[in-house]
Design an enzyme around this catalytic site. Structure first.
Site, PDB file in Angstrom:
ATOM      1  N   ARG A 113       4.595  -0.619 -18.142  1.00 48.41           N
ATOM      2  CA  ARG A 113       3.721   0.289 -17.396  1.00 48.41           C
ATOM      3  C   ARG A 113       3.457   1.575 -18.179  1.00 48.41           C
ATOM      4  O   ARG A 113       2.316   2.040 -18.270  1.00 48.41           O
ATOM      5  CB  ARG A 113       4.358   0.606 -16.039  1.00 48.41           C
ATOM      6  N   PHE A 137      -2.406   6.010  13.004  1.00 46.70           N
ATOM      7  CA  PHE A 137      -3.649   6.319  13.732  1.00 46.70           C
ATOM      8  C   PHE A 137      -4.846   5.605  13.098  1.00 46.70           C
ATOM      9  O   PHE A 137      -5.714   5.088  13.794  1.00 46.70           O
ATOM     10  CB  PHE A 137      -3.904   7.834  13.751  1.00 46.70           C
ATOM     11  N   CYS A 183       0.217   0.541   2.540  1.00 43.99           N
ATOM     12  CA  CYS A 183       0.802   1.514   3.473  1.00 43.99           C
ATOM     13  C   CYS A 183       0.755   1.160   4.951  1.00 43.99           C
ATOM     14  O   CYS A 183       1.737   1.337   5.657  1.00 43.99           O
ATOM     15  CB  CYS A 183       0.119   2.865   3.292  1.00 43.99           C
ATOM     16  N   SER A 243       6.812   9.756  -2.211  1.00 44.10           N
ATOM     17  CA  SER A 243       6.722   8.428  -1.582  1.00 44.10           C
ATOM     18  C   SER A 243       6.686   8.609  -0.071  1.00 44.10           C
ATOM     19  O   SER A 243       7.170   9.618   0.455  1.00 44.10           O
ATOM     20  CB  SER A 243       7.960   7.586  -1.904  1.00 44.10           C
TER      21      SER A 243
END
Length: 480
Positions: A38, A222, A272, A127
């Site tokens: 990475r 939400f 998420c 995070s």
């Protein structure tokens, strides 16, 4: 010179630090990660993630005041401010499996910070973490402090993939949570000064630690709730002949509701939403709030229902079997303008069709063949663990082939399933596609991107989520 070090060179750490470096030329920013591959990618011209505008930002400051390194301990020990942007995957076993966040990587980062630090540090949670994580991290650092002072801040990210760079340059808000003590307030001010280089002061919100941690989970819950709400309406629209686009447009005109996140689709994805809601559910359950936990669980249940409903609609429309039939899958990323496939609805849809023995030809302009095969063979939640803990070389799913373009994916197919709203799918030559498909030719539009009337005039049988049903489909209910 202020020195910032970010542990974790992923979707959040890399872009966030690049934008900080660009806007704060007087600050040295180093992004560190244990993954050599990475870091090598960040140091090359082929960045490890695709995000519009990211390349240009990195090019401008790499080697000047932005660096990428695997020498984690050196840069952590030299830094004044340490951002921790490591994975917090959902636990797959043990207490809270399937819901709770796994803080293994966070804890080892905290212990390493304590081991190598020789000066006072501000440690920033970047995070998404459960409420009260800061307290746990604070304890680890304090018990191993050797006289060094640490201040923990929570600075959750609110980035949307595909617009992350734009979101970083012009954020709706930057949220900084810290202890309400003299040292805590000083630390908050230090981070505020970093963002103050380009973010207007009225957009920087300061809160206590717990409010900042919970705000991130609440914001994602939400947003996901809105998607599940409009998707629930889409099922009712199909049953009654209403058009979900017209309904959501009318609803969105109410200034109290607004038009965003009201597009019906095959379901939400991304790293998420599901993870954060499961986390929220677990926190509610741990605090004895069963009714609140059940309320949020329902958001995920509706999302799963929507994906099942889509698969059932495909199978029931095609004479109740897709066995041995080629189906062209248009798009695999969880949304357009990103190569990210984490929790993408395409995985569950493809697995559902493969379960009925369909042959799939998958095309996505940004997702690699290896990633698609990996996603279709991995267990749930495995994607969120470091790559070296994932299956090494995925054994390819035999019924899956990866296509170079939409025309190859659709050649000799019985049906097309549009699962990502890439702009190119709006402008394809559907006459050419129709001519090369088996008949009857079906289009199942999971993102409502095609011109339904035009496709029907060509000869396609079209299903669009939440739209009045094609006469062909009317007597074929899709019940999950």
């Amino acid at each position: 010179m202020v020195k910032i070090c970010c542990i974790g060179a992923g979707y959040v750490g890399g872009p966030t630090m690049a934008v900080i470096a660009l806007n704060c030329p007087s600050i040295e920013v180093v992004v560190v990660d244990i993954s050599v591959t990475r870091i090598s990618a960040w140091n090359s011209d082929q960045l490890p993630i695709y995000e519009p505008g990211l390349n240009e930002v990195v090019k401008q400051c790499k080697g000047r005041n932005l660096f990428f390194s695997t020498d984690i301990e050196k840069h952590v020990s030299e830094a004044d401010i340490i951002f921790v942007s490591v994975n917090t995957p959902t636990k797959t076993r043990g207490l809270g499996a399937g819901k709770a966040a796994d803080l293994t990587y966070w804890e080892s980062a905290a212990r390493m910070i304590a081991d190598v630090s020789k000066s006072n540090k501000i440690v920033v949670e970047k995070s998404t973490v459960p409420v009260k994580t800061a307290e746990a991290i604070e304890r680890i650092l304090t018990h191993n402090s050797k006289g060094i002072k640490y201040q923990i801040l929570s600075n959750p990210e609110f980035l949307a993939e595909g617009t992350a760079i734009q979101d970083l340059f012009k954020p709706d808000r930057v949220l900084i949570g810290g202890r309400e003590t003299p040292d805590g307030l000083k630390a908050i001010q230090a981070l505020k000064d970093v963002y103050g280089h380009w973010v207007p002061e009225d957009r920087i919100i300061t809160t206590n630690l717990w409010s900042a941690e919970l705000s991130k989970l609440a914001a994602n819950a939400f947003l996901a709730q809105r998607i599940s709400s409009v998707n629930a309406m889409s099922a009712l629209c199909e049953a009654t002949g209403a058009d979900v686009s017209q309904v959501s447009h009318a609803v969105g005109k109410d200034s109290r509701i607004g038009p965003k996140f009201l597009n019906a689709s095959v379901g939400f994805g991304g790293s998420c939403f599901q993870k954060d809601i499961l986390n929220l559910v677990y926190i509610c359950e741990c605090n004895g709030l069963a009714e609140v936990a059940n309320y949020w669980k329902q958001v995920i249940k509706v999302n799963d229902y929507q994906k099942n409903r889509f698969v059932n609609r495909v199978v029931s429309s095609m004479f109740n079997t897709v066995s041995g039939k080629k189906i062209g899958i248009m798009g695999f990323a969880f949304k357009k303008d990103t190569g990210d496939t984490r929790e993408t609805p395409a995985i569950d849809v493809c697995k559902g069709l493969l379960g009925d023995k369909a042959r799939l030809s998958i095309y996505d302009p940004q997702v690699t063949a290896d990633q698609i095969q990996r996603d279709l063979t991995m267990n749930k939640f495995d994607w969120d663990h470091p790559i070296h803990l994932q299956p090494m070389s995925p054994t390819g799913v035999k019924q899956v082939s990866i296509a170079w373009d939409a025309y190859e994916a659709s050649k000799d197919a019985h049906a097309l399933c549009i699962l990502t709203e890439w702009d190119e799918f709006k402008t394809l030559d559907y006459w050419r596609i129709f001519d090369n498909m088996q008949k009857p030719a079906f289009v199942f539009d999971g993102r409502n991107v095609v011109n339904v009337e035009m496709l029907r005039d060509i000869g396609f049988i079209v299903y669009s989520i939440g739209k009045p049903l094609d006469p062909w489909l009317k007597n074929m209910p899709a019940v999950a």
